[in-house]
Enzyme design. Structure first.
Site, mmCIF file in Angstrom:
data_model
loop_
_atom_site.group_PDB
_atom_site.id
_atom_site.type_symbol
_atom_site.label_atom_id
_atom_site.label_comp_id
_atom_site.label_asym_id
_atom_site.label_seq_id
_atom_site.Cartn_x
_atom_site.Cartn_y
_atom_site.Cartn_z
ATOM 1 N N SER A 10 39.146 53.062 -60.475
ATOM 2 C CA SER A 10 39.514 53.510 -59.129
ATOM 3 C C SER A 10 38.584 52.856 -58.125
ATOM 4 C CB SER A 10 39.363 55.023 -59.045
ATOM 5 O OG SER A 10 39.252 55.404 -57.686
ATOM 6 N N HIS A 34 43.333 51.181 -59.964
ATOM 7 C CA HIS A 34 43.845 52.506 -59.596
ATOM 8 C C HIS A 34 43.580 52.714 -58.107
ATOM 9 C CE1 HIS A 34 44.687 56.835 -60.420
ATOM 10 N NE2 HIS A 34 43.728 57.067 -59.544
ATOM 11 N N ASP A 36 43.803 55.070 -54.950
ATOM 12 C CA ASP A 36 43.927 56.475 -54.541
ATOM 13 C C ASP A 36 44.368 56.546 -53.087
ATOM 14 O OD1 ASP A 36 43.035 58.041 -56.874
ATOM 15 O OD2 ASP A 36 41.178 56.906 -56.628
ATOM 16 N N MET A 38 45.313 58.887 -50.065
ATOM 17 C CA MET A 38 45.118 60.274 -49.621
ATOM 18 C C MET A 38 45.472 60.382 -48.146
ATOM 19 S SD MET A 38 41.501 61.151 -51.430
ATOM 20 C CE MET A 38 41.139 60.643 -53.110
ATOM 21 N N HIS A 67 48.088 56.051 -57.039
ATOM 22 C CA HIS A 67 48.020 57.502 -57.229
ATOM 23 C C HIS A 67 48.183 58.128 -55.847
ATOM 24 C CE1 HIS A 67 45.245 61.137 -58.426
ATOM 25 N NE2 HIS A 67 46.496 61.503 -58.191
ATOM 26 N N MET A 69 48.281 60.862 -53.387
ATOM 27 C CA MET A 69 47.879 62.249 -53.099
ATOM 28 C C MET A 69 48.282 62.511 -51.658
ATOM 29 S SD MET A 69 44.263 62.074 -55.095
ATOM 30 C CE MET A 69 44.304 60.294 -55.080
ATOM 31 N N MET A 138 44.891 65.701 -64.009
ATOM 32 C CA MET A 138 43.671 65.611 -63.198
ATOM 33 C C MET A 138 42.548 66.394 -63.877
ATOM 34 S SD MET A 138 44.293 63.645 -60.627
ATOM 35 C CE MET A 138 42.679 63.845 -59.849
ATOM 36 N N GLY A 143 40.837 64.501 -54.434
ATOM 37 C CA GLY A 143 40.289 64.397 -53.079
ATOM 38 C C GLY A 143 39.049 63.529 -52.982
ATOM 39 N N PHE A 144 38.196 63.635 -53.978
ATOM 40 C CA PHE A 144 36.920 62.920 -53.888
ATOM 41 C C PHE A 144 36.489 62.355 -55.239
ATOM 42 C CE2 PHE A 144 37.150 66.130 -50.620
ATOM 43 C CZ PHE A 144 36.841 65.388 -49.488
ATOM 44 N N GLY A 145 35.774 61.241 -55.175
ATOM 45 C CA GLY A 145 35.182 60.685 -56.380
ATOM 46 C C GLY A 145 33.858 61.384 -56.666
ATOM 47 N N GLY A 146 33.316 61.109 -57.813
ATOM 48 C CA GLY A 146 31.965 61.585 -58.132
ATOM 49 C C GLY A 146 31.867 63.050 -58.519
ATOM 50 N N ASP A 174 42.019 61.556 -64.940
ATOM 51 C CA ASP A 174 41.415 61.034 -63.714
ATOM 52 C C ASP A 174 40.427 62.066 -63.171
ATOM 53 O OD1 ASP A 174 40.831 59.939 -61.254
ATOM 54 O OD2 ASP A 174 42.876 60.034 -60.466
ATOM 55 N N GLY A 175 39.165 61.650 -63.095
ATOM 56 C CA GLY A 175 38.132 62.515 -62.533
ATOM 57 C C GLY A 175 36.987 62.709 -63.496
ATOM 58 N N GLY A 176 35.828 62.162 -63.127
ATOM 59 C CA GLY A 176 34.631 62.379 -63.927
ATOM 60 C C GLY A 176 34.604 61.646 -65.253
ATOM 61 N N GLY A 196 36.053 55.918 -61.515
ATOM 62 C CA GLY A 196 35.699 55.470 -60.176
ATOM 63 C C GLY A 196 34.211 55.250 -60.042
ATOM 64 N N SER A 197 33.468 56.343 -59.864
ATOM 65 C CA SER A 197 32.032 56.184 -59.622
ATOM 66 C C SER A 197 31.313 55.606 -60.835
ATOM 67 C CB SER A 197 31.408 57.501 -59.168
ATOM 68 O OG SER A 197 31.849 58.547 -59.974
HETATM 69 C C1 DX5 Z 1 40.083 61.795 -57.090
HETATM 70 C C2 DX5 Z 1 40.718 60.481 -57.409
HETATM 71 C C3 DX5 Z 1 40.070 59.738 -58.491
HETATM 72 C C4 DX5 Z 1 38.632 59.368 -58.205
HETATM 73 C C5 DX5 Z 1 37.921 59.326 -59.509
HETATM 74 O O1 DX5 Z 1 40.957 62.545 -56.334
HETATM 75 O O2 DX5 Z 1 42.071 60.657 -57.790
HETATM 76 O O3 DX5 Z 1 40.813 58.596 -58.883
HETATM 77 O O4 DX5 Z 1 38.481 58.134 -57.595
HETATM 78 O O5 DX5 Z 1 36.589 59.125 -59.252
HETATM 79 P P1 DX5 Z 1 35.482 59.498 -60.320
HETATM 80 O O6 DX5 Z 1 35.752 58.640 -61.514
HETATM 81 O O7 DX5 Z 1 34.223 59.199 -59.622
HETATM 82 O O8 DX5 Z 1 35.661 60.956 -60.641
HETATM 83 ZN ZN ZN Z 2 43.104 58.928 -58.710
#
Ligand code: DX5
Ligand code: ZN
Length: 223
Positions: A10, A34, A36, A38, A67, A69, A138, A143-146, A174-176, A196-197
């Site tokens: 991402s 990927h 995102d 939003m 993706h 959102m 999910m 909404g947010f990475g990290g 997706d996420g963490g 992502g992160s």
């Molecule tokens: C969150 C996004 C993810 C996000 C994942 O809403 O859909 O794709 O970028 O980031 P990490 O891998 O840092 O959780």
């Molecule tokens: Zn995503």
């Protein structure tokens, strides 16, 4: 990239002011980018409008996994397929007519994917399975990475894997996702991993993509 595991970094945590360079760092080792999208309505964050996202998709050297959102996604999702996104993911919570929208995405040549937020059960969506190319479970609130990986979602991943049976449907998380969590998700049945992160905060993003793939491949061999 021949294994049946896909790593889809991402770019949410990449440097948006140098996006081309950021994508170039990982494109040769990644299956998809990927993206995102939003809208600050469906989720409390904004990333790209359609025009900016379209530009990224069209200039990206590898296929893009969008993706979405965004609220009221039915019409805009079809436009993402039209302009060449290789895969388009809609959220069950944001779609009025899920089977029709999935079918229209496919009709425009893209893979059609259905996502659910952590609070949404997957059971209600078994009846659209023939219209789905990928499910996205999910593992954080979108909404947010990290954010921290929710291992409580592994029950849902297992349930979805069971629902998929022998169909060639991909199962994305997706996420963490990181070197600490990818094998937990794989063991539960996921085969397509957004990171992502973990990737963009690594000193060498390409090396991290390779390491994630190796970790997943070796856990798979151990199964
Ligand atoms: C969150 C996004 C993810 C996000 C994942 O809403 O859909 O794709 O970028 O980031 P990490 O891998 O840092 O959780
Ligand atoms: Zn995503």
């Amino acid at each position: 990239m021949t294994s049946d595991i896909r790593i889809t970094p991402s770019i949410l945590n990449a440097d948006f002011s140098h996006l081309k360079d950021e994508i170039a760092k990982i494109s040769s080792v990644s299956d998809f980018i990927h993206l995102d999208v939003m809208d600050n309505v469906f989720v409390p964050n904004f990333t790209f409008d359609f025009e900016s996202a379209a530009k990224i998709i069209q200039e990206c050297p590898i296929p893009v996994d969008s993706h979405l959102m965004v609220a009221d996604v039915d019409e805009i999702a079809v436009r993402y397929a039209e302009i060449g996104s290789a895969s388009v993911t809609i959220h069950a919570e944001a779609t009025r007519d899920i089977p029709t929208t999935l079918k229209r995405i496919r009709a425009h040549g893209a893979r059609a994917a259905l996502a659910v937020k952590p609070g949404t059960d997957i059971d209600a969506y078994g009846d659209v399975i023939e219209d789905v190319d990928m499910f996205l479970i999910m593992t954080v609130e979108p909404g947010f990475g990290g954010q921290k990986f929710m291992d409580s979602m592994m029950v849902k991943v297992r349930k979805t894997r069971k629902m998929i049976g022998s169909r060639p449907i991909w199962l994305q998380v997706d996420g963490g996702i990181s070197l600490d969590t990818i094998d937990i998700a794989l063991e539960a049945g996921a085969d397509t991993f957004v990171a992502g992160s973990a990737v963009f905060r690594a000193e060498d993003p390409a090396k991290m993509v390779i390491a994630l793939r190796e970790r997943a491949d070796s856990s798979k061999l151990g199964q």
